[in-house]
Design a protein around this motif. Structure first.
Motif, PDB file in Angstrom:
ATOM      1  N   TRP A 294      17.584 -15.197  -6.961  1.00  0.00           N
ATOM      2  CA  TRP A 294      17.329 -16.563  -7.415  1.00  0.00           C
ATOM      3  C   TRP A 294      17.780 -17.476  -6.286  1.00  0.00           C
ATOM      4  O   TRP A 294      18.942 -17.480  -5.922  1.00  0.00           O
ATOM      5  CB  TRP A 294      18.075 -16.877  -8.713  1.00  0.00           C
TER       6      TRP A 294
ATOM      7  N   ARG B 294       8.004 -27.997 -12.406  1.00  0.00           N
ATOM      8  CA  ARG B 294       8.895 -28.132 -11.252  1.00  0.00           C
ATOM      9  C   ARG B 294       8.943 -29.598 -10.846  1.00  0.00           C
ATOM     10  O   ARG B 294       7.941 -30.329 -10.981  1.00  0.00           O
ATOM     11  CB  ARG B 294       8.386 -27.317 -10.061  1.00  0.00           C
TER      12      ARG B 294
ATOM     13  N   LEU C 195      12.195 -16.052 -22.501  1.00  0.00           N
ATOM     14  CA  LEU C 195      11.955 -17.273 -21.722  1.00  0.00           C
ATOM     15  C   LEU C 195      10.796 -18.067 -22.330  1.00  0.00           C
ATOM     16  O   LEU C 195      10.884 -19.287 -22.524  1.00  0.00           O
ATOM     17  CB  LEU C 195      11.662 -16.896 -20.265  1.00  0.00           C
TER      18      LEU C 195
ATOM     19  N   HIS D 142      17.146 -29.256 -16.158  1.00  0.00           N
ATOM     20  CA  HIS D 142      16.409 -28.018 -15.830  1.00  0.00           C
ATOM     21  C   HIS D 142      16.894 -26.850 -16.706  1.00  0.00           C
ATOM     22  O   HIS D 142      17.239 -25.781 -16.185  1.00  0.00           O
ATOM     23  CB  HIS D 142      16.544 -27.660 -14.338  1.00  0.00           C
TER      24      HIS D 142
ATOM     25  N   GLY E 294      13.398 -15.669 -12.103  1.00  0.00           N
ATOM     26  CA  GLY E 294      12.790 -16.717 -12.912  1.00  0.00           C
ATOM     27  C   GLY E 294      11.281 -16.576 -12.870  1.00  0.00           C
ATOM     28  O   GLY E 294      10.739 -15.702 -12.180  1.00  0.00           O
ATOM     29  N   ALA E 295      10.603 -17.471 -13.607  1.00  0.00           N
ATOM     30  CA  ALA E 295       9.140 -17.424 -13.650  1.00  0.00           C
ATOM     31  C   ALA E 295       8.529 -18.101 -12.421  1.00  0.00           C
ATOM     32  O   ALA E 295       7.503 -17.663 -11.914  1.00  0.00           O
ATOM     33  CB  ALA E 295       8.644 -18.121 -14.917  1.00  0.00           C
ATOM     34  N   GLY E 296       9.173 -19.151 -11.953  1.00  0.00           N
ATOM     35  CA  GLY E 296       8.636 -19.914 -10.820  1.00  0.00           C
ATOM     36  C   GLY E 296       9.128 -19.327  -9.505  1.00  0.00           C
ATOM     37  O   GLY E 296      10.316 -19.053  -9.345  1.00  0.00           O
TER      38      GLY E 296
HETATM   39  C1  OXD Z   1      12.141 -20.405 -13.926  1.00  0.00           C
HETATM   40  C2  OXD Z   1      13.087 -21.501 -14.196  1.00  0.00           C
HETATM   41  O1  OXD Z   1      12.246 -19.371 -14.605  1.00  0.00           O
HETATM   42  O2  OXD Z   1      12.920 -22.604 -13.674  1.00  0.00           O
HETATM   43  O3  OXD Z   1      11.291 -20.547 -13.037  1.00  0.00           O
HETATM   44  O4  OXD Z   1      14.037 -21.296 -14.985  1.00  0.00           O
END
Ligand code: OXD
Ligand code: NDP
Length: 331
Positions: A64, A246, A109, A294, A84-86
């Motif tokens: 991360w 984002r 998530l 966030h 994370g996803a992004g």
């Molecule tokens: C993600 C986050 O998972 O921003 O991308 O938490």
């Protein structure tokens, strides 16, 4: 529950930075140690800076926001798992090894993000700010409340998160549309795609929810030229923006000026161009802005570590990895 994988020599390196308390490196190490019995788990740099560590033993990295260049220290890396996803932060590192990059797509998530989106759509729809202000003044002044079916929600991004949020909002009775790169057909959701689909999608949208990834194509998409195309005839007194994608997707100066000239009626923002949001940002005190730090989909470390452990176990059995990022698209 730990997975029953055979002991393996492929060490998993954890490179985790910039998280809050619940994202502490010790917590992650404990979770991965349970999820991957028999595998070496090392925290970088904490466990590797003593000079005895063999970087060649690392087969997998779970990351991360790693520092640029950090991942190129591992010559035998096979897979990088983004926690994370992004993946915008990790893709920003031009020196990232050319191995599969896997992102998170787990129900935990997704459900948390859907909670967040539903909560904020409902707060705008049910006039929460007005009612909270009335309570402060001890005023009993109900206003006309329209039905959910009178509100048109538009979701930018119909991926894992956008689709789930769209489905929940549809079931609550909202008129839901979504916009994506490639055309889609989803029952009871009006689907728009590509550049040509953006204007008609915006023209019919009262509450705009952004769940796009940050890529070169989407950077600053949430700016004045887009806001001016949103519907002006909805029941909320003007269009509303909810961004949980984002911060780089939004132009914050444009959001503020569009709020001030009523191009936008209100905004809910979970993500910011610079995080944490600077103490002197005018967004904090704007009466029609709702801010969260966030944490829209602050996800359980257990769910993510089990997901990564399962992917490693599958990979070592010769099964395909899931949710590999397409680096040319940027998501
Ligand atoms: C993600 C986050 O998972 O921003 O991308 O938490
Ligand atoms: P997905 O990759 O599953 O979905 C992305 C969606 O965006 C897809 O529908 C894709 O279209 C669409 N898209 C991408 N680029 C464009 C473009 N240029 N024009 C139109 N549509 C586009 O991602 P997720 O749903 O899992 O996550 C989305 C984002 O949410 C993440 O990238 C991350 O930035 C953010 N996020 C934020 C969190 C928070 O706590 N605030 C938590 C988790 C994620 P297509 O389907 O055609 O490919």
């Amino acid at each position: 529950m730990p997975l029953s994988t055979p002991p393996s020599s492929g060490t998993l390196a954890l490179l985790i930075r910039g998280g809050a308390d619940n994202w502490s490196t010790d917590r992650w190490k404990a979770r991965f140690t349970t999820a991957c019995p028999g595998r070496g788990i090392v925290l970088v740099p904490e466990d590797t800076s003593h000079g005895m560590f063999d970087a060649a033993s690392v087969s997998y990295a779970a990351v991360w926001k790693p520092r640029p260049g950090e991942l190129s220290a591992f010559p035998n890396l096979k897979v990088i798992f983004n926690l994370g996803a992004g993946v915008d932060a990790v893709l920003a590192d031009g020196s990232m090894p050319d191995v599969p990059l896997v992102r998170v797509a787990v129900d935990d998530l997704t459900q948390r993000m859907t909670e967040y989106v539903v909560m904020h759509v409902l707060m705008h729809h049910r006039q929460h700010s007005y009612l909270a202000a009335c309570q402060q003044r001890r005023e009993w002044k109900p206003r006309h409340q329209w039905a959910a079916s009178a509100v048109r929600v538009g979701i930018l991004g119909l991926g894992v998160l956008g689709r789930d949020a769209a489905d929940a909002l549809r079931r609550l009775g909202f008129g839901v549309a979504g916009w994506s790169n490639t055309p889609k057909q989803i029952v009871d959701i009006d689907c728009y795609a590509g550049e040509a689909g953006l204007a008609p999608f915006l023209n019919r949208t009262d509450i705009l929810v952004c769940l796009l990834p940050l890529t070169p194509d989407t950077r600053h998409i949430l700016s004045r030229p887009l806001f001016t195309q949103l519907a002006k005839d909805g029941p909320l007194g003007g269009p509303v923006l909810i961004n949980a994608g984002r911060g780089g997707l939004q132009n914050e100066a444009d959001i503020l000026s569009c709020l001030d000239d009523n191009t936008l009626a209100a905004a809910t923002l979970d993500v910011f161009e610079t995080e944490p949001l600077g103490i002197d940002s005018p967004l904090w005190s704007h009466p029609r802005v709702t801010i969260s730090p966030h944490n829209a989909a602050d996800t359980d470390a257990d769910a993510i570590s089990m997901y990564v452990a399962q992917q490693i176990a599958d990979f070592e059995r010769g099964l395909p990895l899931k949710n590999i990022v397409d680096r040319s698209r940027g998501y």
